[in-house]
Scaffold this motif. Structure first.
Motif: not given
Lengths: 264, 264
Positions: A198-200, A214-216, B198-209, B211-218
Protein backbone atom coordinates in the motif's frame (compact mmCIF):
# COMPACT_ATOMS: atom_id res chain seq x y z
CA UNK A 1 -22.02 -7.68 27.38
CA UNK A 2 -20.65 -4.52 25.93
CA UNK A 3 -21.26 -2.79 22.69
CA UNK A 4 -18.25 -3.20 20.43
CA UNK A 5 -18.05 0.52 19.92
CA UNK A 6 -19.01 1.93 23.31
CA UNK A 7 -19.91 5.57 23.24
CA UNK A 8 -19.66 6.53 26.88
CA UNK A 9 -19.51 5.24 30.42
CA UNK A 10 -17.34 2.49 31.84
CA UNK A 11 -17.24 0.56 28.58
CA UNK A 12 -15.52 3.45 26.87
CA UNK A 13 -12.45 3.54 29.11
CA UNK A 14 -9.30 4.49 27.26
CA UNK A 15 -11.07 4.68 23.91
CA UNK A 16 -11.05 7.97 22.05
CA UNK A 17 -13.83 8.88 19.67
CA UNK A 18 -11.34 8.43 16.84
CA UNK A 19 -10.79 4.82 17.98
CA UNK A 20 -14.52 4.22 18.04
CA UNK A 21 -15.00 5.84 14.63
CA UNK A 22 -12.26 3.63 13.19
CA UNK A 23 -14.05 0.51 14.39
CA UNK A 24 -17.32 1.61 12.84
CA UNK A 25 -15.61 2.67 9.61
CA UNK A 26 -13.83 -0.62 9.06
CA UNK A 27 -17.07 -2.59 9.22
CA UNK A 28 -18.85 -0.14 6.91
CA UNK A 29 -15.88 -0.10 4.51
CA UNK A 30 -16.14 -3.83 4.03
CA UNK A 31 -19.85 -3.52 3.32
CA UNK A 32 -19.29 -0.75 0.78
CA UNK A 33 -16.64 -2.81 -1.03
CA UNK A 34 -18.84 -5.91 -1.10
CA UNK A 35 -21.77 -3.92 -2.44
CA UNK A 36 -23.79 -4.90 0.61
CA UNK A 37 -26.02 -1.79 0.66
CA UNK A 38 -29.14 -2.13 -1.50
CA UNK A 39 -29.24 0.66 -4.05
CA UNK A 40 -25.88 1.89 -2.81
CA UNK A 41 -27.50 3.87 0.02
CA UNK A 42 -26.15 3.47 3.53
CA UNK A 43 -28.55 3.18 6.49
CA UNK A 44 -29.37 6.55 8.06
CA UNK A 45 -27.61 7.87 11.14
CA UNK A 46 -30.25 6.59 13.53
CA UNK A 47 -29.99 3.07 12.16
CA UNK A 48 -26.18 3.15 12.30
CA UNK A 49 -26.24 4.42 15.90
CA UNK A 50 -28.46 1.47 16.83
CA UNK A 51 -26.47 -1.06 14.79
CA UNK A 52 -23.13 -0.12 16.34
CA UNK A 53 -24.42 0.87 19.77
CA UNK A 54 -22.55 4.14 19.64
CA UNK A 55 -23.13 7.89 19.48
CA UNK A 56 -24.17 10.18 16.67
CA UNK A 57 -20.78 11.92 16.70
CA UNK A 58 -18.93 8.63 16.33
CA UNK A 59 -21.13 7.60 13.40
CA UNK A 60 -20.58 10.97 11.75
CA UNK A 61 -16.83 10.73 12.21
CA UNK A 62 -16.82 7.22 10.75
CA UNK A 63 -18.77 8.37 7.68
CA UNK A 64 -16.32 11.26 7.37
CA UNK A 65 -13.42 8.78 7.14
CA UNK A 66 -15.14 6.90 4.32
CA UNK A 67 -15.88 10.18 2.57
CA UNK A 68 -12.19 11.13 2.83
CA UNK A 69 -11.32 7.81 1.20
CA UNK A 70 -13.61 8.61 -1.71
CA UNK A 71 -15.88 5.63 -0.98
CA UNK A 72 -19.09 7.47 -0.08
CA UNK A 73 -20.59 10.91 -0.37
CA UNK A 74 -23.52 12.70 1.20
CA UNK A 75 -26.35 13.43 -1.22
CA UNK A 76 -29.07 15.89 -0.26
CA UNK A 77 -32.40 14.29 0.35
CA UNK A 78 -30.95 10.78 -0.12
CA UNK A 79 -28.36 10.35 2.61
CA UNK A 80 -24.92 8.76 2.39
CA UNK A 81 -24.40 6.93 -0.88
CA UNK A 82 -21.66 4.74 -2.32
CA UNK A 83 -19.53 6.58 -4.92
CA UNK A 84 -18.88 4.57 -8.03
CA UNK A 85 -18.23 0.91 -8.21
CA UNK A 86 -15.53 -1.23 -6.68
CA UNK A 87 -13.99 -3.98 -8.78
CA UNK A 88 -12.65 -7.25 -7.43
CA UNK A 89 -9.49 -8.79 -8.78
CA UNK A 90 -8.86 -12.44 -7.94
CA UNK A 91 -5.27 -12.51 -6.76
CA UNK A 92 -5.02 -16.26 -7.14
CA UNK A 93 -5.20 -16.24 -10.91
CA UNK A 94 -2.23 -15.11 -12.90
CA UNK A 95 -4.41 -13.16 -15.25
CA UNK A 96 -4.12 -9.79 -16.83
CA UNK A 97 -6.25 -7.11 -15.25
CA UNK A 98 -8.14 -6.63 -18.50
CA UNK A 99 -8.92 -10.34 -18.70
CA UNK A 100 -10.58 -10.10 -15.30
CA UNK A 101 -12.24 -6.74 -15.75
CA UNK A 102 -13.75 -7.67 -19.10
CA UNK A 103 -16.20 -9.70 -17.05
CA UNK A 104 -17.41 -6.43 -15.52
CA UNK A 105 -17.45 -3.84 -18.26
CA UNK A 106 -15.74 -2.38 -21.29
CA UNK A 107 -11.98 -2.25 -20.77
CA UNK A 108 -9.90 0.30 -22.64
CA UNK A 109 -6.11 0.25 -22.39
CA UNK A 110 -4.82 3.71 -23.20
CA UNK A 111 -1.26 3.23 -24.42
CA UNK A 112 0.79 6.13 -23.05
CA UNK A 113 4.09 4.77 -24.25
CA UNK A 114 5.34 1.78 -26.24
CA UNK A 115 8.96 1.73 -27.36
CA UNK A 116 12.35 0.10 -27.06
CA UNK A 117 14.34 1.53 -24.15
CA UNK A 118 17.58 1.09 -22.29
CA UNK A 119 16.20 -0.41 -19.05
CA UNK A 120 17.48 0.68 -15.63
CA UNK A 121 20.15 -1.73 -14.38
CA UNK A 122 17.90 -3.06 -11.60
CA UNK A 123 15.22 -3.95 -14.15
CA UNK A 124 17.71 -5.47 -16.61
CA UNK A 125 19.10 -7.73 -13.90
CA UNK A 126 15.67 -9.02 -12.89
CA UNK A 127 14.78 -9.66 -16.53
CA UNK A 128 18.06 -11.51 -17.06
CA UNK A 129 19.16 -9.07 -19.78
CA UNK A 130 22.81 -8.58 -20.62
CA UNK A 131 24.47 -5.19 -20.09
CA UNK A 132 23.35 -2.86 -22.87
CA UNK A 133 20.54 -5.12 -24.08
CA UNK A 134 17.32 -3.19 -24.75
CA UNK A 135 13.89 -3.81 -23.27
CA UNK A 136 10.46 -2.79 -24.49
CA UNK A 137 8.70 -0.31 -22.24
CA UNK A 138 4.94 -0.14 -22.19
CA UNK A 139 2.88 2.26 -20.14
CA UNK A 140 -0.87 1.84 -20.10
CA UNK A 141 -3.75 3.44 -18.31
CA UNK A 142 -6.59 0.95 -17.87
CA UNK A 143 -10.17 2.17 -17.82
CA UNK A 144 -13.32 0.19 -17.15
CA UNK A 145 -16.50 1.81 -18.38
CA UNK A 146 -14.58 5.09 -18.48
CA UNK A 147 -13.24 4.96 -14.91
CA UNK A 148 -9.43 4.87 -14.70
CA UNK A 149 -8.50 1.91 -12.51
CA UNK A 150 -4.81 1.27 -12.93
CA UNK A 151 -1.58 2.58 -14.34
CA UNK A 152 0.69 -0.22 -15.59
CA UNK A 153 4.36 0.22 -16.43
CA UNK A 154 5.84 -2.88 -18.04
CA UNK A 155 9.38 -3.75 -19.09
CA UNK A 156 9.46 -6.72 -21.48
CA UNK A 157 12.38 -8.75 -22.80
CA UNK A 158 12.98 -8.01 -26.52
CA UNK A 159 11.89 -11.48 -27.65
CA UNK A 160 8.46 -10.82 -26.14
CA UNK A 161 8.23 -7.07 -26.47
CA UNK A 162 9.39 -6.51 -30.06
CA UNK A 163 6.61 -8.62 -31.63
CA UNK A 164 4.12 -6.72 -29.48
CA UNK A 165 5.44 -3.37 -30.75
CA UNK A 166 5.20 -4.69 -34.30
CA UNK A 167 1.48 -5.34 -33.86
CA UNK A 168 0.96 -1.66 -33.22
CA UNK A 169 -0.94 0.31 -30.63
CA UNK A 170 -4.33 -0.93 -31.78
CA UNK A 171 -3.59 -4.47 -30.60
CA UNK A 172 -2.23 -3.20 -27.30
CA UNK A 173 -5.29 -1.08 -26.73
CA UNK A 174 -7.81 -3.81 -27.34
CA UNK A 175 -6.16 -6.88 -25.88
CA UNK A 176 -4.47 -7.95 -22.72
CA UNK A 177 -0.69 -8.29 -22.86
CA UNK A 178 -0.79 -11.82 -21.44
CA UNK A 179 -3.19 -12.82 -24.20
CA UNK A 180 -1.01 -11.13 -26.81
CA UNK A 181 2.11 -12.89 -25.57
CA UNK A 182 0.49 -16.31 -25.51
CA UNK A 183 -1.73 -16.17 -28.59
CA UNK A 184 -0.01 -13.47 -30.65
CA UNK A 185 3.66 -14.15 -29.98
CA UNK A 186 3.07 -17.81 -29.22
CA UNK A 187 5.07 -17.97 -26.01
CA UNK A 188 3.23 -19.71 -23.15
CA UNK A 189 3.57 -18.10 -19.75
CA UNK A 190 4.51 -19.93 -16.58
CA UNK A 191 4.62 -18.56 -13.07
CA UNK A 192 4.75 -15.06 -11.68
CA UNK A 193 6.14 -13.66 -8.46
CA UNK A 194 3.89 -10.95 -7.13
CA UNK A 195 4.32 -8.49 -4.30
CA UNK A 196 1.65 -6.08 -3.10
CA UNK A 197 2.15 -2.95 -1.04
CA UNK A 198 0.00 0.00 0.00
CA UNK A 199 1.44 3.36 -1.07
CA UNK A 200 0.17 6.92 -1.01
CA UNK A 201 0.05 7.82 -4.69
CA UNK A 202 2.27 10.68 -5.80
CA UNK A 203 0.50 13.72 -7.31
CA UNK A 204 1.34 12.76 -10.91
CA UNK A 205 -0.21 9.32 -10.46
CA UNK A 206 -3.27 10.80 -8.73
CA UNK A 207 -3.78 13.09 -11.71
CA UNK A 208 -3.48 10.25 -14.24
CA UNK A 209 -5.84 8.00 -12.26
CA UNK A 210 -8.27 10.86 -11.54
CA UNK A 211 -7.93 10.18 -7.82
CA UNK A 212 -8.11 12.72 -5.02
CA UNK A 213 -4.59 13.82 -4.07
CA UNK A 214 -3.10 11.92 -1.18
CA UNK A 215 -5.13 8.79 -1.96
CA UNK A 216 -3.76 5.27 -1.61
CA UNK A 217 -2.94 2.75 -4.33
CA UNK A 218 -2.09 -0.93 -4.29
CA UNK A 219 1.42 -1.00 -5.73
CA UNK A 220 1.85 -4.40 -7.36
CA UNK A 221 5.19 -5.61 -8.66
CA UNK A 222 4.91 -8.67 -10.85
CA UNK A 223 7.69 -10.63 -12.51
CA UNK A 224 6.13 -13.02 -14.99
CA UNK A 225 8.11 -15.90 -16.43
CA UNK A 226 7.73 -17.86 -19.63
CA UNK A 227 6.83 -21.52 -19.31
CA UNK A 228 10.55 -22.32 -19.67
CA UNK A 229 11.34 -20.24 -16.58
CA UNK A 230 12.96 -17.23 -18.27
CA UNK A 231 11.63 -13.82 -17.17
CA UNK A 232 9.17 -12.38 -19.72
CA UNK A 233 8.28 -9.05 -18.17
CA UNK A 234 8.47 -6.97 -15.02
CA UNK A 235 5.43 -4.85 -14.25
CA UNK A 236 4.82 -2.03 -11.83
CA UNK A 237 1.07 -1.68 -11.45
CA UNK A 238 -0.72 0.96 -9.43
CA UNK A 239 -4.34 0.06 -8.66
CA UNK A 240 -6.70 2.67 -7.29
CA UNK A 241 -7.32 1.87 -3.64
CA UNK A 242 -10.81 3.31 -3.76
CA UNK A 243 -11.93 1.26 -6.75
CA UNK A 244 -10.17 -2.07 -6.64
CA UNK A 245 -9.74 -4.83 -4.07
CA UNK A 246 -7.73 -8.02 -4.37
CA UNK A 247 -9.39 -11.28 -3.38
CA UNK A 248 -8.20 -14.73 -2.49
CA UNK A 249 -9.41 -17.88 -0.83
CA UNK A 250 -6.82 -19.51 1.36
CA UNK A 251 -6.73 -22.99 2.77
CA UNK A 252 -5.38 -23.63 6.24
CA UNK A 253 -5.09 -27.35 6.24
CA UNK A 254 -3.46 -27.99 2.93
CA UNK A 255 -1.34 -24.91 2.70
CA UNK A 256 -2.51 -24.53 -0.85
CA UNK A 257 -3.00 -21.14 -2.24
CA UNK A 258 -0.25 -19.07 -3.63
CA UNK A 259 2.54 -19.70 -1.19
CA UNK A 260 4.87 -22.58 -0.53
CA UNK A 261 3.03 -25.62 0.78
CA UNK A 262 2.89 -26.12 4.53
CA UNK A 263 3.87 -29.48 5.92
CA UNK A 264 0.75 -31.60 6.37
CA UNK B 1 16.85 3.32 -28.30
CA UNK B 2 15.57 5.68 -25.69
CA UNK B 3 16.22 5.86 -22.01
CA UNK B 4 13.18 4.67 -20.09
CA UNK B 5 13.12 7.88 -18.10
CA UNK B 6 14.14 10.50 -20.65
CA UNK B 7 15.17 13.75 -19.10
CA UNK B 8 14.94 16.08 -22.06
CA UNK B 9 14.69 16.30 -25.80
CA UNK B 10 12.41 14.45 -28.17
CA UNK B 11 12.21 11.38 -25.96
CA UNK B 12 10.62 13.41 -23.22
CA UNK B 13 7.59 14.57 -25.21
CA UNK B 14 4.50 14.85 -23.10
CA UNK B 15 6.31 13.62 -20.00
CA UNK B 16 6.42 15.87 -16.98
CA UNK B 17 9.24 15.62 -14.48
CA UNK B 18 6.72 14.16 -12.03
CA UNK B 19 6.04 11.35 -14.53
CA UNK B 20 9.74 10.68 -14.87
CA UNK B 21 10.26 10.76 -11.10
CA UNK B 22 7.42 8.28 -10.66
CA UNK B 23 9.12 5.83 -13.04
CA UNK B 24 12.41 6.07 -11.21
CA UNK B 25 10.71 5.81 -7.80
CA UNK B 26 8.79 2.66 -8.63
CA UNK B 27 11.95 0.79 -9.60
CA UNK B 28 13.81 2.02 -6.51
CA UNK B 29 10.83 1.20 -4.27
CA UNK B 30 10.93 -2.43 -5.35
CA UNK B 31 14.64 -2.57 -4.61
CA UNK B 32 14.18 -1.05 -1.16
CA UNK B 33 11.44 -3.54 -0.32
CA UNK B 34 13.50 -6.50 -1.53
CA UNK B 35 16.50 -5.36 0.48
CA UNK B 36 18.51 -5.09 -2.73
CA UNK B 37 20.86 -2.32 -1.53
CA UNK B 38 23.96 -3.64 0.28
CA UNK B 39 24.15 -2.12 3.75
CA UNK B 40 20.84 -0.36 3.13
CA UNK B 41 22.58 2.53 1.35
CA UNK B 42 21.23 3.65 -2.03
CA UNK B 43 23.63 4.50 -4.88
CA UNK B 44 24.60 8.17 -4.94
CA UNK B 45 22.91 10.71 -7.20
CA UNK B 46 25.50 10.40 -9.93
CA UNK B 47 25.10 6.64 -10.11
CA UNK B 48 21.30 6.93 -10.18
CA UNK B 49 21.44 9.53 -12.95
CA UNK B 50 23.53 7.14 -15.02
CA UNK B 51 21.44 4.07 -14.17
CA UNK B 52 18.15 5.67 -15.16
CA UNK B 53 19.50 7.93 -17.91
CA UNK B 54 17.77 10.93 -16.43
CA UNK B 55 18.49 14.28 -14.79
CA UNK B 56 19.61 15.20 -11.30
CA UNK B 57 16.29 16.92 -10.60
CA UNK B 58 14.31 13.84 -11.57
CA UNK B 59 16.44 11.63 -9.32
CA UNK B 60 16.01 14.06 -6.44
CA UNK B 61 12.27 14.17 -6.92
CA UNK B 62 12.10 10.36 -7.01
CA UNK B 63 14.08 10.10 -3.76
CA UNK B 64 11.75 12.72 -2.28
CA UNK B 65 8.75 10.47 -3.05
CA UNK B 66 10.37 7.54 -1.25
CA UNK B 67 11.23 9.80 1.69
CA UNK B 68 7.60 10.92 1.87
CA UNK B 69 6.56 7.28 2.01
CA UNK B 70 8.87 6.72 4.97
CA UNK B 71 11.01 4.20 3.07
CA UNK B 72 14.30 6.12 2.96
CA UNK B 73 15.94 9.08 4.62
CA UNK B 74 18.94 11.23 3.91
CA UNK B 75 21.78 10.80 6.37
CA UNK B 76 24.60 13.31 6.48
CA UNK B 77 27.86 11.97 5.21
CA UNK B 78 26.28 8.64 4.22
CA UNK B 79 23.68 9.47 1.59
CA UNK B 80 20.20 8.06 1.17
CA UNK B 81 19.58 5.08 3.43
CA UNK B 82 16.74 2.62 3.88
CA UNK B 83 14.67 3.32 7.01
CA UNK B 84 13.91 0.26 9.04
CA UNK B 85 13.13 -3.14 7.74
CA UNK B 86 10.35 -4.37 5.49
CA UNK B 87 8.67 -7.66 6.32
CA UNK B 88 7.21 -10.05 3.78
CA UNK B 89 3.97 -11.87 4.44
CA UNK B 90 3.20 -14.83 2.18
CA UNK B 91 -0.37 -14.28 1.11
CA UNK B 92 -0.79 -17.85 -0.06
CA UNK B 93 -0.65 -19.36 3.40
CA UNK B 94 -3.58 -19.01 5.70
CA UNK B 95 -1.35 -18.26 8.62
CA UNK B 96 -1.50 -15.81 11.44
CA UNK B 97 0.75 -12.82 11.05
CA UNK B 98 2.63 -13.78 14.19
CA UNK B 99 3.24 -17.28 12.87
CA UNK B 100 4.95 -15.76 9.85
CA UNK B 101 6.76 -12.95 11.60
CA UNK B 102 8.19 -15.21 14.29
CA UNK B 103 10.58 -16.34 11.58
CA UNK B 104 11.94 -12.78 11.46
CA UNK B 105 12.06 -11.52 15.02
CA UNK B 106 10.37 -11.34 18.40
CA UNK B 107 6.65 -10.86 18.00
CA UNK B 108 4.66 -9.20 20.76
CA UNK B 109 0.87 -9.00 20.54
CA UNK B 110 -0.27 -6.10 22.70
CA UNK B 111 -3.86 -6.88 23.65
CA UNK B 112 -5.78 -3.60 23.59
CA UNK B 113 -9.14 -5.19 24.17
CA UNK B 114 -10.53 -8.68 24.78
CA UNK B 115 -14.17 -9.05 25.81
CA UNK B 116 -17.64 -10.27 24.91
CA UNK B 117 -19.52 -7.69 22.85
CA UNK B 118 -22.76 -7.22 20.99
CA UNK B 119 -21.43 -7.33 17.42
CA UNK B 120 -22.63 -4.90 14.75
CA UNK B 121 -25.39 -6.48 12.64
CA UNK B 122 -23.17 -6.67 9.55
CA UNK B 123 -20.54 -8.62 11.51
CA UNK B 124 -23.12 -10.89 13.16
CA UNK B 125 -24.58 -11.81 9.77
CA UNK B 126 -21.20 -12.72 8.29
CA UNK B 127 -20.36 -14.81 11.37
CA UNK B 128 -23.72 -16.59 11.13
CA UNK B 129 -24.73 -15.42 14.61
CA UNK B 130 -28.38 -15.15 15.63
CA UNK B 131 -29.89 -11.78 16.54
CA UNK B 132 -28.69 -10.82 20.00
CA UNK B 133 -25.99 -13.48 20.16
CA UNK B 134 -22.70 -12.13 21.52
CA UNK B 135 -19.28 -12.25 19.88
CA UNK B 136 -15.82 -11.94 21.38
CA UNK B 137 -13.95 -8.82 20.31
CA UNK B 138 -10.19 -8.83 20.31
CA UNK B 139 -8.01 -5.88 19.37
CA UNK B 140 -4.28 -6.40 19.13
CA UNK B 141 -1.31 -4.33 18.13
CA UNK B 142 1.43 -6.54 16.69
CA UNK B 143 5.06 -5.55 17.11
CA UNK B 144 8.12 -7.22 15.67
CA UNK B 145 11.35 -6.37 17.43
CA UNK B 146 9.57 -3.34 18.86
CA UNK B 147 8.25 -1.96 15.55
CA UNK B 148 4.44 -1.79 15.35
CA UNK B 149 3.41 -3.58 12.15
CA UNK B 150 -0.30 -4.18 12.32
CA UNK B 151 -3.50 -3.42 14.17
CA UNK B 152 -5.88 -6.38 14.19
CA UNK B 153 -9.54 -6.17 15.16
CA UNK B 154 -11.15 -9.60 15.39
CA UNK B 155 -14.75 -10.67 16.04
CA UNK B 156 -14.96 -14.35 17.02
CA UNK B 157 -17.98 -16.62 17.44
CA UNK B 158 -18.57 -17.43 21.14
CA UNK B 159 -17.65 -21.11 20.76
CA UNK B 160 -14.19 -20.04 19.63
CA UNK B 161 -13.80 -16.75 21.44
CA UNK B 162 -14.97 -17.63 24.95
CA UNK B 163 -12.30 -20.32 25.54
CA UNK B 164 -9.70 -17.81 24.30
CA UNK B 165 -10.90 -15.21 26.81
CA UNK B 166 -10.74 -17.86 29.53
CA UNK B 167 -7.06 -18.44 28.85
CA UNK B 168 -6.34 -14.83 29.74
CA UNK B 169 -4.35 -12.06 28.15
CA UNK B 170 -1.04 -13.80 28.68
CA UNK B 171 -1.92 -16.51 26.18
CA UNK B 172 -3.20 -13.97 23.67
CA UNK B 173 -0.04 -11.92 23.98
CA UNK B 174 2.35 -14.76 23.42
CA UNK B 175 0.58 -16.93 20.86
CA UNK B 176 -1.12 -16.55 17.55
CA UNK B 177 -4.91 -16.77 17.59
CA UNK B 178 -4.95 -19.43 14.84
CA UNK B 179 -2.62 -21.57 16.94
CA UNK B 180 -4.74 -20.98 20.04
CA UNK B 181 -7.93 -21.95 18.21
CA UNK B 182 -6.46 -25.12 16.76
CA UNK B 183 -4.27 -26.34 19.60
CA UNK B 184 -5.87 -24.64 22.60
CA UNK B 185 -9.56 -24.83 21.75
CA UNK B 186 -9.12 -27.90 19.57
CA UNK B 187 -11.10 -26.65 16.58
CA UNK B 188 -9.32 -27.15 13.24
CA UNK B 189 -9.55 -24.29 10.79
CA UNK B 190 -10.56 -24.65 7.16
CA UNK B 191 -10.58 -21.97 4.51
CA UNK B 192 -10.54 -18.20 4.65
CA UNK B 193 -11.83 -15.55 2.29
CA UNK B 194 -9.45 -12.62 2.15
CA UNK B 195 -9.76 -9.21 0.56
CA UNK B 196 -6.98 -6.64 0.41
CA UNK B 197 -7.31 -2.93 -0.20
CA UNK B 198 -5.05 0.11 0.03
CA UNK B 199 -6.35 2.80 2.38
CA UNK B 200 -4.93 6.01 3.76
CA UNK B 201 -4.83 5.35 7.49
CA UNK B 202 -6.94 7.61 9.70
CA UNK B 203 -5.06 9.69 12.28
CA UNK B 204 -5.98 7.38 15.17
CA UNK B 205 -4.56 4.36 13.37
CA UNK B 206 -1.42 6.28 12.36
CA UNK B 207 -0.85 7.15 16.01
CA UNK B 208 -1.27 3.56 17.18
CA UNK B 209 1.00 2.20 14.43
CA UNK B 210 3.56 5.01 14.91
CA UNK B 211 3.22 5.91 11.24
CA UNK B 212 3.52 9.36 9.70
CA UNK B 213 0.06 10.90 9.32
CA UNK B 214 -1.47 10.39 5.91
CA UNK B 215 0.41 7.12 5.35
CA UNK B 216 -1.10 4.11 3.61
CA UNK B 217 -2.04 0.74 5.07
CA UNK B 218 -3.04 -2.57 3.56
CA UNK B 219 -6.56 -3.08 4.88
CA UNK B 220 -7.15 -6.82 5.00
CA UNK B 221 -10.55 -8.31 5.74
CA UNK B 222 -10.40 -12.01 6.48
CA UNK B 223 -13.30 -14.35 7.23
CA UNK B 224 -11.86 -17.61 8.52
CA UNK B 225 -13.97 -20.74 8.68
CA UNK B 226 -13.71 -23.85 10.81
CA UNK B 227 -12.96 -27.11 9.03
CA UNK B 228 -16.72 -27.83 9.06
CA UNK B 229 -17.39 -24.64 7.09
CA UNK B 230 -18.88 -22.50 9.87
CA UNK B 231 -17.40 -19.00 10.25
CA UNK B 232 -14.91 -18.81 13.13
CA UNK B 233 -13.86 -15.18 13.05
CA UNK B 234 -13.94 -12.00 11.01
CA UNK B 235 -10.81 -9.88 11.15
CA UNK B 236 -10.05 -6.34 10.07
CA UNK B 237 -6.29 -6.03 9.82
CA UNK B 238 -4.37 -2.88 9.02
CA UNK B 239 -0.80 -3.53 7.93
CA UNK B 240 1.70 -0.70 7.71
CA UNK B 241 2.31 0.03 4.05
CA UNK B 242 5.86 1.14 4.71
CA UNK B 243 6.85 -1.98 6.60
CA UNK B 244 4.96 -4.90 5.16
CA UNK B 245 4.44 -6.36 1.70
CA UNK B 246 2.30 -9.32 0.70
CA UNK B 247 3.82 -11.95 -1.55
CA UNK B 248 2.50 -14.69 -3.72
CA UNK B 249 3.57 -16.96 -6.54
CA UNK B 250 0.93 -17.44 -9.18
CA UNK B 251 0.69 -20.05 -11.87
CA UNK B 252 -0.66 -19.14 -15.28
CA UNK B 253 -1.15 -22.54 -16.78
CA UNK B 254 -2.83 -24.38 -13.99
CA UNK B 255 -4.83 -21.57 -12.49
CA UNK B 256 -3.66 -22.75 -9.11
CA UNK B 257 -2.98 -20.26 -6.45
CA UNK B 258 -5.62 -18.78 -4.27
CA UNK B 259 -8.44 -18.23 -6.71
CA UNK B 260 -10.95 -20.45 -8.38
CA UNK B 261 -9.32 -22.82 -10.84
CA UNK B 262 -9.21 -21.78 -14.49
CA UNK B 263 -10.44 -24.24 -17.05
CA UNK B 264 -7.49 -26.23 -18.39
Amino acid sequence: MRDPIPGHGAAGEGLTRADRARRVAQVLRGQVLRGAFPGGVLPDERALIAEFGTTRNTVREALGLLRDEGLVERRRGVGTVVVGRTYRHPLGELSGLAEVLQRHGTVVNEVREAQAVRPPGAVARRLGLAEGEPAVYLERLRRVDGTPLSLDCTYLIPEVGEPLLARGRGALEGQDVFDLIERGVGLPLGRAEVSVQAVVADPATCAVLAMPEGGAVLAVERLTRLADGRPADLEFIQLRGDRLTLHATLDRARGTGTGPARPA
